[in-house]
Design a protein around this motif. Structure first.
Motif, PDB file in Angstrom:
ATOM      1  N   THR A 182       0.822  -1.219   0.000  1.00  0.00           N
ATOM      2  CA  THR A 182       0.000   0.000   0.000  1.00  0.00           C
ATOM      3  C   THR A 182       0.855   1.267   0.000  1.00  0.00           C
ATOM      4  OG1 THR A 182      -0.122   0.066   2.422  1.00  0.00           O
ATOM      5  CG2 THR A 182      -1.844  -1.185   1.270  1.00  0.00           C
ATOM      6  N   ALA A 183       2.118   1.138  -0.344  1.00  0.00           N
ATOM      7  CA  ALA A 183       3.008   2.303  -0.298  1.00  0.00           C
ATOM      8  C   ALA A 183       2.547   3.371  -1.280  1.00  0.00           C
ATOM      9  CB  ALA A 183       4.437   1.890  -0.622  1.00  0.00           C
ATOM     10  N   THR A 184       2.375   4.593  -0.794  1.00  0.00           N
ATOM     11  CA  THR A 184       2.058   5.717  -1.665  1.00  0.00           C
ATOM     12  C   THR A 184       3.327   6.197  -2.356  1.00  0.00           C
ATOM     13  OG1 THR A 184       2.442   7.351   0.070  1.00  0.00           O
ATOM     14  CG2 THR A 184       0.215   6.411  -0.084  1.00  0.00           C
ATOM     15  N   THR A 185       3.159   7.050  -3.338  1.00  0.00           N
ATOM     16  CA  THR A 185       4.324   7.585  -4.046  1.00  0.00           C
ATOM     17  C   THR A 185       5.261   8.311  -3.094  1.00  0.00           C
ATOM     18  OG1 THR A 185       3.079   7.793  -6.106  1.00  0.00           O
ATOM     19  CG2 THR A 185       5.071   9.131  -5.885  1.00  0.00           C
ATOM     20  N   ASP A 186       4.697   9.127  -2.203  1.00  0.00           N
ATOM     21  CA  ASP A 186       5.522   9.894  -1.268  1.00  0.00           C
ATOM     22  C   ASP A 186       6.286   8.978  -0.318  1.00  0.00           C
ATOM     23  OD1 ASP A 186       4.718  12.253  -2.404  1.00  0.00           O
ATOM     24  OD2 ASP A 186       3.233  12.736  -0.863  1.00  0.00           O
ATOM     25  N   SER A 230      10.364   8.331  -0.086  1.00  0.00           N
ATOM     26  CA  SER A 230      11.089   8.508   1.167  1.00  0.00           C
ATOM     27  C   SER A 230      11.935   7.276   1.473  1.00  0.00           C
ATOM     28  CB  SER A 230      10.105   8.770   2.307  1.00  0.00           C
ATOM     29  OG  SER A 230      10.777   8.897   3.544  1.00  0.00           O
ATOM     30  N   ILE A 231      11.383   6.095   1.314  1.00  0.00           N
ATOM     31  CA  ILE A 231      12.099   4.859   1.634  1.00  0.00           C
ATOM     32  C   ILE A 231      13.330   4.693   0.765  1.00  0.00           C
ATOM     33  CG2 ILE A 231      11.946   2.335   1.559  1.00  0.00           C
ATOM     34  CD1 ILE A 231       9.037   2.583   2.479  1.00  0.00           C
ATOM     35  N   GLY A 235      24.461  12.830   2.450  1.00  0.00           N
ATOM     36  CA  GLY A 235      24.318  11.423   2.792  1.00  0.00           C
ATOM     37  C   GLY A 235      23.615  11.255   4.123  1.00  0.00           C
ATOM     38  N   ARG A 236      23.943  12.114   5.070  1.00  0.00           N
ATOM     39  CA  ARG A 236      23.273  12.106   6.369  1.00  0.00           C
ATOM     40  C   ARG A 236      21.781  12.388   6.209  1.00  0.00           C
ATOM     41  NH1 ARG A 236      23.797  16.501  11.304  1.00  0.00           N
ATOM     42  NH2 ARG A 236      23.272  15.060  13.002  1.00  0.00           N
ATOM     43  N   LEU A 237      21.447  13.375   5.395  1.00  0.00           N
ATOM     44  CA  LEU A 237      20.047  13.741   5.190  1.00  0.00           C
ATOM     45  C   LEU A 237      19.254  12.593   4.574  1.00  0.00           C
ATOM     46  CD1 LEU A 237      17.781  15.899   5.124  1.00  0.00           C
ATOM     47  CD2 LEU A 237      18.629  16.527   2.844  1.00  0.00           C
ATOM     48  N   TRP A 238      19.787  12.011   3.479  1.00  0.00           N
ATOM     49  CA  TRP A 238      19.008  10.988   2.772  1.00  0.00           C
ATOM     50  C   TRP A 238      18.958   9.683   3.541  1.00  0.00           C
ATOM     51  CZ3 TRP A 238      16.224  13.885   0.296  1.00  0.00           C
ATOM     52  CH2 TRP A 238      16.684  14.911  -0.508  1.00  0.00           C
ATOM     53  N   ALA A 239      19.959   9.399   4.374  1.00  0.00           N
ATOM     54  CA  ALA A 239      19.870   8.217   5.233  1.00  0.00           C
ATOM     55  C   ALA A 239      18.697   8.338   6.197  1.00  0.00           C
ATOM     56  CB  ALA A 239      21.183   8.024   5.997  1.00  0.00           C
ATOM     57  N   ILE A 252      15.173   6.234   6.665  1.00  0.00           N
ATOM     58  CA  ILE A 252      14.757   5.759   7.986  1.00  0.00           C
ATOM     59  C   ILE A 252      13.335   6.220   8.291  1.00  0.00           C
ATOM     60  CG2 ILE A 252      15.152   6.053  10.468  1.00  0.00           C
ATOM     61  CD1 ILE A 252      17.194   4.204   9.390  1.00  0.00           C
ATOM     62  N   ALA A 253      13.031   7.471   7.953  1.00  0.00           N
ATOM     63  CA  ALA A 253      11.693   8.011   8.211  1.00  0.00           C
ATOM     64  C   ALA A 253      10.635   7.222   7.461  1.00  0.00           C
ATOM     65  CB  ALA A 253      11.641   9.488   7.811  1.00  0.00           C
TER      66      ALA A 253
END
Length: 368
Positions: free
Chosen positions: A206-210, A214-215, A297-301, A305-306
């Protein structure tokens, strides 16, 4: 037309109308030849410019810093790389220079506006390396002036303990070497006995585009060859010990063709190791890419996680960290056509939400 200097660039249409098609053809041929020479020259200039930047950035000392900043600001060189230059420079400066020199020269109050991106990246490169921003007034000031619209403003200006194991490339003037720590560890293994069940789960993605974006933020930023994300709401709370058996039955493209006796290995992993893997994925990039370096890299990791932990849209870094600590994390490897089984080139991450009613999966491969 024996000499390219005789070419009359504005006469092509007129000469064609006059029936002199050979003139137009020769014009095109000589333009192609000139273009080839020009492109070769541009690439050589870009290679030399990249070397100039590397020499200044890798050479410790305030004199090198002053001249590097002046060069970057006044000339804003293009080095031919598809990646932005300033995040790379910030990463090298954090690696090679004394913090006191960086604070005095790079973060001095009258800094040039063009170099704000360099300062933003350098701040987080230093944070990742354990530098306390409150130790240096210039860093403390920089930590509070990053505009709220800047992507890096979302990140905390202190190092979170799960970030202390961050991996960085080994670099020199002549190149760099690195590896993404994607191999499944021996500890924490919860492999299933074979043969496994061949029944497929009725759960649906059921993953949405957003949420999907993010994943996959980390492997997408690192330009890995392929990656995918899936989210499965559960009909009832599922304890962590049931996840290894449930996972191979889920309808995911990365597991297509997995048979009851094919290799499927899985381990329980702590949050810091999951973050370390995602950070390396984004910061150091795939086989044919240099990644986005430490700050981004810190941001996208954390963005990955989010999404995996199910943090709500707009959650702060502190909220994401809190939710991630309550999430159960797994790391898996398997032999399917989607994966290739190369060292440091394939991995899967599984997150069981704090309420045990949601499973999210990220799969990434860096082999074409």
């Amino acid at each position: 037309m024996s000499d390219s200097g005789d070419l009359q660039w504005g006469q092509a249409e007129q000469r064609a109308v006059q029936g002199d098609a050979s003139y137009v053809r020769e014009l095109g041929e000589q333009l192609v030849d000139r273009h080839v020479v020009a492109v070769r020259q541009v690439r050589e200039y870009e290679r030399q410019l990249a070397n100039v930047v590397r020499v200044l950035a890798f050479t410790p000392g305030r004199d090198s810093l002053v001249n590097l900043l002046r060069f970057l600001d006044e000339k804003r060189p293009s080095t031919g790389s598809p990646r932005p230059l300033l995040p790379f420079v910030a990463s090298v400066l954090a690696e090679r220079h004394h913090v006191a020199d960086l604070a005095a020269v790079v973060f001095e109050p009258r800094g040039r506006e063009y170099l704000n991106e360099l300062r933003a990246c350098l701040l987080h490169e230093l944070v990742l390396r354990g530098v306390r921003t409150d130790t240096y007034p210039a860093l403390r000031s920089a930590a509070h002036v990053l505009p709220p619209w800047h992507p890096l403003s979302w990140l905390p200006t202190h190092r979170i303990d799960v970030e202390s194991g961050a991996d960085f490339p080994t670099r020199s003037l002549n190149g760099s070497s690195y590896g993404v720590p994607s191999q499944l560890p021996a500890e924490g293994r919860v492999d299933l006995p074979t043969p496994r069940t061949s029944e497929r789960s009725a759960l649906r993605d059921t993953a949405t585009t957003d949420v999907r974006e993010s994943i996959v933020a980390a492997p997408q930023a690192g330009e890995w060859a392929d990656f995918g994300a899936w989210v499965f709401p559960l009909d009832e709370a599922v304890p962590p010990e049931r996840v290894p058996a449930l996972l191979p039955t889920l309808p995911m493209g990365c597991l297509d063709g997995l048979g009851p006796t094919d290799r499927f290995e899985i381990a329980v992993r702590p949050l810091d190791e999951i973050w370390r893997l995602l950070f390396a994925t984004a910061s150091m990039g795939g086989m044919y890419d240099s990644g986005v370096h430490g700050a981004y890299g810190r941001l996208w990791a954390w963005r990955s996680i989010a999404g995996l932990s199910g943090a709500p849209a707009g959650a702060s870094a502190e909220e994401v960290e809190h939710r991630a600590r309550q999430t159960n994390w797994f790391h898996f490897e398997t032999d399917t056509d989607w994966f290739h089984g190369d060292i440091d080139s394939d991995y899967g991450i599984v997150a069981l939400s704090p309420d045990h009613r949601r499973i999210a999966v990220l799969a990434a491969t860096d082999t074409d």
